[in-house]
Design a protein around this motif. Sequence first.
Motif, PDB file in Angstrom:
ATOM      1  N   PHE A  14       0.811  -1.211   0.000  1.00  0.00           N
ATOM      2  CA  PHE A  14       0.000   0.000   0.000  1.00  0.00           C
ATOM      3  C   PHE A  14       0.847   1.266   0.000  1.00  0.00           C
ATOM      4  CE2 PHE A  14      -2.490  -3.309   2.137  1.00  0.00           C
ATOM      5  CZ  PHE A  14      -3.538  -3.388   1.242  1.00  0.00           C
ATOM      6  N   ASP A  15       2.172   1.117  -0.048  1.00  0.00           N
ATOM      7  CA  ASP A  15       3.033   2.291  -0.129  1.00  0.00           C
ATOM      8  C   ASP A  15       3.724   2.290  -1.491  1.00  0.00           C
ATOM      9  OD1 ASP A  15       4.522   0.055   0.440  1.00  0.00           O
ATOM     10  OD2 ASP A  15       5.947   1.077   1.737  1.00  0.00           O
ATOM     11  N   GLY A  16       4.263   3.428  -1.841  1.00  0.00           N
ATOM     12  CA  GLY A  16       4.874   3.561  -3.156  1.00  0.00           C
ATOM     13  C   GLY A  16       3.900   4.189  -4.147  1.00  0.00           C
ATOM     14  N   ARG A  17       4.247   4.075  -5.414  1.00  0.00           N
ATOM     15  CA  ARG A  17       3.474   4.737  -6.459  1.00  0.00           C
ATOM     16  C   ARG A  17       3.174   3.770  -7.595  1.00  0.00           C
ATOM     17  NH1 ARG A  17       6.846  10.252  -7.386  1.00  0.00           N
ATOM     18  NH2 ARG A  17       5.357  10.449  -9.085  1.00  0.00           N
ATOM     19  N   ALA A  18       2.062   3.999  -8.283  1.00  0.00           N
ATOM     20  CA  ALA A  18       1.674   3.189  -9.433  1.00  0.00           C
ATOM     21  C   ALA A  18       1.388   4.105 -10.614  1.00  0.00           C
ATOM     22  CB  ALA A  18       0.441   2.348  -9.127  1.00  0.00           C
ATOM     23  N   ARG A  19       1.987   3.796 -11.742  1.00  0.00           N
ATOM     24  CA  ARG A  19       1.758   4.570 -12.958  1.00  0.00           C
ATOM     25  C   ARG A  19       0.315   4.436 -13.425  1.00  0.00           C
ATOM     26  NH1 ARG A  19       6.096   2.929 -17.377  1.00  0.00           N
ATOM     27  NH2 ARG A  19       4.641   4.217 -18.498  1.00  0.00           N
ATOM     28  N   ARG A  78      -1.905   4.445  -6.910  1.00  0.00           N
ATOM     29  CA  ARG A  78      -2.234   5.388  -7.980  1.00  0.00           C
ATOM     30  C   ARG A  78      -2.465   6.788  -7.411  1.00  0.00           C
ATOM     31  NH1 ARG A  78      -0.704   7.363 -11.648  1.00  0.00           N
ATOM     32  NH2 ARG A  78      -2.027   8.882 -12.607  1.00  0.00           N
ATOM     33  N   MET A  79      -3.174   6.871  -6.290  1.00  0.00           N
ATOM     34  CA  MET A  79      -3.386   8.172  -5.651  1.00  0.00           C
ATOM     35  C   MET A  79      -2.056   8.747  -5.180  1.00  0.00           C
ATOM     36  SD  MET A  79      -6.570   9.046  -5.851  1.00  0.00           S
ATOM     37  CE  MET A  79      -6.436   8.381  -7.501  1.00  0.00           C
ATOM     38  N   HIS A  80      -1.160   7.900  -4.666  1.00  0.00           N
ATOM     39  CA  HIS A  80       0.165   8.367  -4.244  1.00  0.00           C
ATOM     40  C   HIS A  80       0.933   8.955  -5.411  1.00  0.00           C
ATOM     41  CE1 HIS A  80       0.452   5.577  -0.462  1.00  0.00           C
ATOM     42  NE2 HIS A  80      -0.437   6.541  -0.326  1.00  0.00           N
ATOM     43  N   ASP A  81       0.789   8.370  -6.605  1.00  0.00           N
ATOM     44  CA  ASP A  81       1.507   8.876  -7.772  1.00  0.00           C
ATOM     45  C   ASP A  81       1.056  10.279  -8.156  1.00  0.00           C
ATOM     46  OD1 ASP A  81       3.464   8.521  -9.825  1.00  0.00           O
ATOM     47  OD2 ASP A  81       1.851   8.184 -11.270  1.00  0.00           O
ATOM     48  N   THR A  82      -0.190  10.611  -7.849  1.00  0.00           N
ATOM     49  CA  THR A  82      -0.692  11.951  -8.150  1.00  0.00           C
ATOM     50  C   THR A  82      -0.482  12.918  -6.984  1.00  0.00           C
ATOM     51  OG1 THR A  82      -2.937  11.412  -7.391  1.00  0.00           O
ATOM     52  CG2 THR A  82      -2.446  11.062  -9.732  1.00  0.00           C
ATOM     53  N   GLY A  83       0.218  12.447  -5.929  1.00  0.00           N
ATOM     54  CA  GLY A  83       0.513  13.317  -4.797  1.00  0.00           C
ATOM     55  C   GLY A  83      -0.594  13.379  -3.760  1.00  0.00           C
ATOM     56  N   VAL A 104     -11.555  10.508 -12.555  1.00  0.00           N
ATOM     57  CA  VAL A 104     -10.834  11.721 -12.944  1.00  0.00           C
ATOM     58  C   VAL A 104      -9.487  11.798 -12.218  1.00  0.00           C
ATOM     59  CG1 VAL A 104     -10.882  14.250 -12.840  1.00  0.00           C
ATOM     60  CG2 VAL A 104     -12.912  13.001 -13.563  1.00  0.00           C
ATOM     61  N   LEU A 105      -9.478  11.506 -10.929  1.00  0.00           N
ATOM     62  CA  LEU A 105      -8.228  11.544 -10.165  1.00  0.00           C
ATOM     63  C   LEU A 105      -7.245  10.480 -10.660  1.00  0.00           C
ATOM     64  CD1 LEU A 105      -9.559  12.022  -6.512  1.00  0.00           C
ATOM     65  CD2 LEU A 105      -8.618  13.761  -8.045  1.00  0.00           C
ATOM     66  N   ALA A 106      -7.746   9.279 -10.937  1.00  0.00           N
ATOM     67  CA  ALA A 106      -6.880   8.182 -11.375  1.00  0.00           C
ATOM     68  C   ALA A 106      -6.355   8.405 -12.790  1.00  0.00           C
ATOM     69  CB  ALA A 106      -7.631   6.861 -11.296  1.00  0.00           C
ATOM     70  N   TYR A 117       5.686  10.075  -1.429  1.00  0.00           N
ATOM     71  CA  TYR A 117       5.320   8.672  -1.402  1.00  0.00           C
ATOM     72  C   TYR A 117       6.347   7.765  -2.062  1.00  0.00           C
ATOM     73  CZ  TYR A 117       0.934  10.701   0.010  1.00  0.00           C
ATOM     74  OH  TYR A 117      -0.017  11.404   0.680  1.00  0.00           O
ATOM     75  N   GLY A 118       7.377   8.346  -2.649  1.00  0.00           N
ATOM     76  CA  GLY A 118       8.423   7.520  -3.228  1.00  0.00           C
ATOM     77  C   GLY A 118       8.945   8.071  -4.539  1.00  0.00           C
ATOM     78  N   PRO A 119       9.866   7.312  -5.155  1.00  0.00           N
ATOM     79  CA  PRO A 119      10.441   7.756  -6.426  1.00  0.00           C
ATOM     80  C   PRO A 119       9.439   7.642  -7.569  1.00  0.00           C
ATOM     81  CG  PRO A 119      11.279   5.597  -5.844  1.00  0.00           C
ATOM     82  CD  PRO A 119      10.456   6.068  -4.681  1.00  0.00           C
ATOM     83  N   ASP A 120       9.692   8.409  -8.599  1.00  0.00           N
ATOM     84  CA  ASP A 120       8.834   8.425  -9.783  1.00  0.00           C
ATOM     85  C   ASP A 120       8.957   7.095 -10.516  1.00  0.00           C
ATOM     86  OD1 ASP A 120       7.371   9.012 -12.021  1.00  0.00           O
ATOM     87  OD2 ASP A 120       8.609  10.706 -12.656  1.00  0.00           O
ATOM     88  N   PRO A 121       7.848   6.331 -10.666  1.00  0.00           N
ATOM     89  CA  PRO A 121       7.942   5.052 -11.358  1.00  0.00           C
ATOM     90  C   PRO A 121       8.164   5.204 -12.863  1.00  0.00           C
ATOM     91  CG  PRO A 121       5.666   5.503 -10.785  1.00  0.00           C
ATOM     92  CD  PRO A 121       6.508   6.589 -10.171  1.00  0.00           C
ATOM     93  N   LYS A 122       7.996   6.397 -13.359  1.00  0.00           N
ATOM     94  CA  LYS A 122       8.146   6.648 -14.785  1.00  0.00           C
ATOM     95  C   LYS A 122       9.429   7.414 -15.082  1.00  0.00           C
ATOM     96  CE  LYS A 122       4.921   7.971 -18.413  1.00  0.00           C
ATOM     97  NZ  LYS A 122       3.685   8.660 -18.706  1.00  0.00           N
ATOM     98  N   ALA A 123      10.306   7.526 -14.110  1.00  0.00           N
ATOM     99  CA  ALA A 123      11.504   8.357 -14.238  1.00  0.00           C
ATOM    100  C   ALA A 123      12.413   7.888 -15.366  1.00  0.00           C
ATOM    101  CB  ALA A 123      12.275   8.385 -12.930  1.00  0.00           C
ATOM    102  N   ALA A 124      12.552   6.599 -15.561  1.00  0.00           N
ATOM    103  CA  ALA A 124      13.436   6.089 -16.613  1.00  0.00           C
ATOM    104  C   ALA A 124      12.964   6.556 -17.986  1.00  0.00           C
ATOM    105  CB  ALA A 124      13.491   4.572 -16.564  1.00  0.00           C
ATOM    106  N   GLU A 125      11.669   6.608 -18.203  1.00  0.00           N
ATOM    107  CA  GLU A 125      11.141   7.074 -19.484  1.00  0.00           C
ATOM    108  C   GLU A 125      11.233   8.586 -19.601  1.00  0.00           C
ATOM    109  OE1 GLU A 125       7.228   5.636 -20.293  1.00  0.00           O
ATOM    110  OE2 GLU A 125       7.732   3.622 -19.615  1.00  0.00           O
ATOM    111  N   ARG A 126      10.961   9.278 -18.505  1.00  0.00           N
ATOM    112  CA  ARG A 126      10.950  10.738 -18.552  1.00  0.00           C
ATOM    113  C   ARG A 126      12.343  11.333 -18.672  1.00  0.00           C
ATOM    114  NH1 ARG A 126       6.508  11.777 -13.835  1.00  0.00           N
ATOM    115  NH2 ARG A 126       4.701  11.540 -15.153  1.00  0.00           N
ATOM    116  N   PHE A 127      13.292  10.749 -17.967  1.00  0.00           N
ATOM    117  CA  PHE A 127      14.600  11.362 -17.869  1.00  0.00           C
ATOM    118  C   PHE A 127      15.717  10.548 -18.495  1.00  0.00           C
ATOM    119  CE2 PHE A 127      12.112  12.803 -14.144  1.00  0.00           C
ATOM    120  CZ  PHE A 127      11.935  14.110 -14.547  1.00  0.00           C
ATOM    121  N   GLY A 128      15.380   9.504 -19.227  1.00  0.00           N
ATOM    122  CA  GLY A 128      16.403   8.737 -19.919  1.00  0.00           C
ATOM    123  C   GLY A 128      17.305   7.971 -18.990  1.00  0.00           C
TER     124      GLY A 128
END
Length: 143
Positions: A14-19, A78-83, A104-106, A117-128
């Motif tokens: 229940f912790d962390g982030r989901a894209r 998913r809510m954690h990923d949106t802050g 709408v939130l999801a 809530y943690g590191p960006d799960p999409k960071a590898a795609e966003r920042f190479g």
Amino acid sequence: MQWYIDVLKKYAVFDGRARRKEYWMFVLFNVIASIILSILDKILGLDFGSGSTSSSGWLSTIYSLAVLLPTIGVAIRRMHDTGRSGWWILINLIPCIGWIWFIVLAAQEGNAGDNQYGPDPKAAERFGGPGQTGPAEPGYPTV
């Protein structure tokens, strides 16, 4: 299918982030599985009640209970990923508009970069990031 299995592997996380992709692919496979099991319930005569209005049966009920924790977990992540706090999933309890508000939130894009809530799960795609095979996502800087 891999997104669905990954959520099931993290069934009580229940912790962390989901894209967005992780959440919506899980929802898609969950809906498909529920429809198939409901049809099987009807065919095999395992549905509740004798009327044609019964929409669930033993197979679909067992499946729903089996994926209850993974569904809650991925919604919280998913809510954690949106802050937002994971408690925002309780908005679904508001009659009529709660589930629309949650959709709408999801559907909103997650916060770029790390958040509380943690590191960006999409960071590898966003920042190479390392091991990336394709170009970074448009609109995001490559470091």
